[in-house]
Design an enzyme around this catalytic site. Structure first.
Site, PDB file in Angstrom:
ATOM      1  N   LYS A  57      59.179  -0.107  38.023  1.00  0.00           N
ATOM      2  CA  LYS A  57      59.283   1.326  38.305  1.00  0.00           C
ATOM      3  C   LYS A  57      58.957   1.484  39.792  1.00  0.00           C
ATOM      4  O   LYS A  57      57.876   1.103  40.239  1.00  0.00           O
ATOM      5  CB  LYS A  57      58.274   2.100  37.456  1.00  0.00           C
ATOM      6  CG  LYS A  57      58.107   3.575  37.843  1.00  0.00           C
ATOM      7  CD  LYS A  57      59.285   4.403  37.390  1.00  0.00           C
ATOM      8  CE  LYS A  57      59.037   5.896  37.650  1.00  0.00           C
ATOM      9  NZ  LYS A  57      58.030   6.481  36.749  1.00  0.00           N
ATOM     10  N   VAL A  58      59.904   2.024  40.548  1.00  0.00           N
ATOM     11  CA  VAL A  58      59.740   2.157  41.996  1.00  0.00           C
ATOM     12  C   VAL A  58      60.148   3.556  42.440  1.00  0.00           C
ATOM     13  O   VAL A  58      60.706   4.340  41.669  1.00  0.00           O
ATOM     14  CB  VAL A  58      60.589   1.117  42.762  1.00  0.00           C
ATOM     15  CG1 VAL A  58      60.172  -0.304  42.422  1.00  0.00           C
ATOM     16  CG2 VAL A  58      62.087   1.324  42.500  1.00  0.00           C
ATOM     17  N   SER A  59      59.895   3.845  43.685  1.00  0.00           N
ATOM     18  CA  SER A  59      60.384   5.080  44.294  1.00  0.00           C
ATOM     19  C   SER A  59      61.879   4.961  44.569  1.00  0.00           C
ATOM     20  O   SER A  59      62.356   3.910  45.008  1.00  0.00           O
ATOM     21  CB  SER A  59      59.659   5.333  45.620  1.00  0.00           C
ATOM     22  OG  SER A  59      58.273   5.452  45.438  1.00  0.00           O
ATOM     23  N   THR A 127      59.371   8.212  47.438  1.00  0.00           N
ATOM     24  CA  THR A 127      60.285   9.344  47.510  1.00  0.00           C
ATOM     25  C   THR A 127      59.553  10.575  48.016  1.00  0.00           C
ATOM     26  O   THR A 127      60.115  11.387  48.747  1.00  0.00           O
ATOM     27  CB  THR A 127      60.894   9.629  46.133  1.00  0.00           C
ATOM     28  OG1 THR A 127      61.350   8.406  45.557  1.00  0.00           O
ATOM     29  CG2 THR A 127      62.067  10.584  46.248  1.00  0.00           C
ATOM     30  N   ALA A 128      58.300  10.720  47.608  1.00  0.00           N
ATOM     31  CA  ALA A 128      57.515  11.862  48.079  1.00  0.00           C
ATOM     32  C   ALA A 128      57.480  11.896  49.602  1.00  0.00           C
ATOM     33  O   ALA A 128      57.682  12.950  50.224  1.00  0.00           O
ATOM     34  CB  ALA A 128      56.095  11.775  47.510  1.00  0.00           C
ATOM     35  N   HIS A 171      52.510  13.621  40.852  1.00  0.00           N
ATOM     36  CA  HIS A 171      52.003  13.500  39.486  1.00  0.00           C
ATOM     37  C   HIS A 171      51.175  14.715  39.071  1.00  0.00           C
ATOM     38  O   HIS A 171      51.503  15.844  39.381  1.00  0.00           O
ATOM     39  CB  HIS A 171      51.214  12.195  39.317  1.00  0.00           C
ATOM     40  CG  HIS A 171      52.009  10.965  39.594  1.00  0.00           C
ATOM     41  ND1 HIS A 171      53.326  10.821  39.247  1.00  0.00           N
ATOM     42  CD2 HIS A 171      51.654   9.797  40.182  1.00  0.00           C
ATOM     43  CE1 HIS A 171      53.760   9.628  39.603  1.00  0.00           C
ATOM     44  NE2 HIS A 171      52.764   8.984  40.178  1.00  0.00           N
TER      45      HIS A 171
END
Length: 300
Positions: A57-59, A127-128, A171
């Site tokens: 699980k990655v950006s 991504t943020a 989150h």
């Protein structure tokens, strides 16, 4: 088909443990077995760039650097609406109330206040942070000052205690930042949605292309079934979710899952792919990421 357990790394956050619970515990019929490692997104992004692990699980922001070795799975990730990262600061003056994301006073007009300031972010490949850079390019004249990377659960205390001027949070922080006495300066997701009309791409599931087309399709099928099983019986995943939720209030965990596990988790669809390509195309145009090839996002 690969017979050994596949090494997968994802975060201990409720959306990931909820999504992968049935699969990780062998309840998805015919799914490849998993050897699970928990790691924060900054760690998994680095694992992907080094070619570690079978599934990660990655950006979405890291995809331009890893898609030669990894394929984007069309499910299992995190996209949505009203779920973007927030820029938090201490209240602008004593007694000020922190407005909700998107409320008057929480928008982009205050971006000028970040000029030259120190901002904590969860990962420079996240991504943020990419959404933040696109926002800041338009809304922070002269640019921000120093960027420091902190684990996401350390960002709000750092802002509260004055160790940094602002923090980019993700989150469950959407639901808890007021508990730290913080102020929402701007909502990156609101800015993205208002300028593109697209959902907000956050986290992706990727798998090594070397596993082969048959295994990749088995992985996508397992992820799809796992999330649907979680929706069908939410209580089944609760022990796994709360075990890894870092002492999170169960109500906050439920809010977290409700926001980040949605129809895009079961399948990206046309809007999901458009959002991912839109983000990375915009970022490439600004020189923030390498450009994607025309078929880079295609699933084998």
């Amino acid at each position: 088909m690969i017979e050994r357990p596949l090494r997968i790394a994802y975060s201990p956050c409720p959306n990931d443990t909820f999504t992968f619970d049935a699969w990780a515990h062998g309840r998805v019929p015919g799914a490849p077995p998993l050897d699970v490692t928990f790691a924060d997104i900054d760690v998994t992004n680095g694992m992907a760039e080094r070619g570690e692990f079978d599934v990660l699980k990655v950006s979405y922001a890291v995809l331009p650097w890893v898609l030669e070795e990894y394929a984007l799975l069309p499910c299992g990730g995190a996209l949505g609406r009203g779920c973007g990262p927030l820029v938090l600061t201490r209240p602008p003056h004593a007694g000020a109330e922190s407005p909700a994301p998107g409320a008057p006073g929480a928008g982009e007009a205050q971006g000028a206040g970040l000029r030259g300031k120190t901002v904590a972010v969860p990962s420079e490949r996240s991504t943020a942070y990419l959404l933040f850079r696109l926002w800041a390019a338009a809304e922070v004249p002269g640019g921000v000052g120093k960027i420091v990377v902190l684990p996401f659960h350390e960002i709000m205390p750092a802002v509260r205690d004055g160790r940094v001027d602002a923090g980019l949070v993700i989150h469950e922080a959407r639901f808890t930042y007021q508990d730290f006495g913080l102020h929402c300066l701007a909502d990156m997701g609101e800015h993205w949605e208002s300028t593109t009309g697209l959902p907000i791409p956050l986290g992706a599931i990727i798998a090594k292309r070397a596993l082969g087309e048959r295994t990749l399709h088995a992985l996508a099928d397992a992820a799809r079934k796992s999330v649907r099983m979680a929706w069908d019986d939410p209580e089944a995943s609760r022990p796994y979710v709360l075990e890894h939720a870092q002492e999170m209030d169960p109500r906050v965990a439920d809010q977290h899952i409700g926001l980040y596990v949605n129809e895009f988790t079961a399948g990206l669809g046309d809007d999901g792919y458009a959002a991912v390509r839109g983000l990375l195309t915009r970022a490439a145009a600004e020189g923030l990421v390498p450009p994607l090839g025309p078929d880079a996002l295609a699933f084998p």
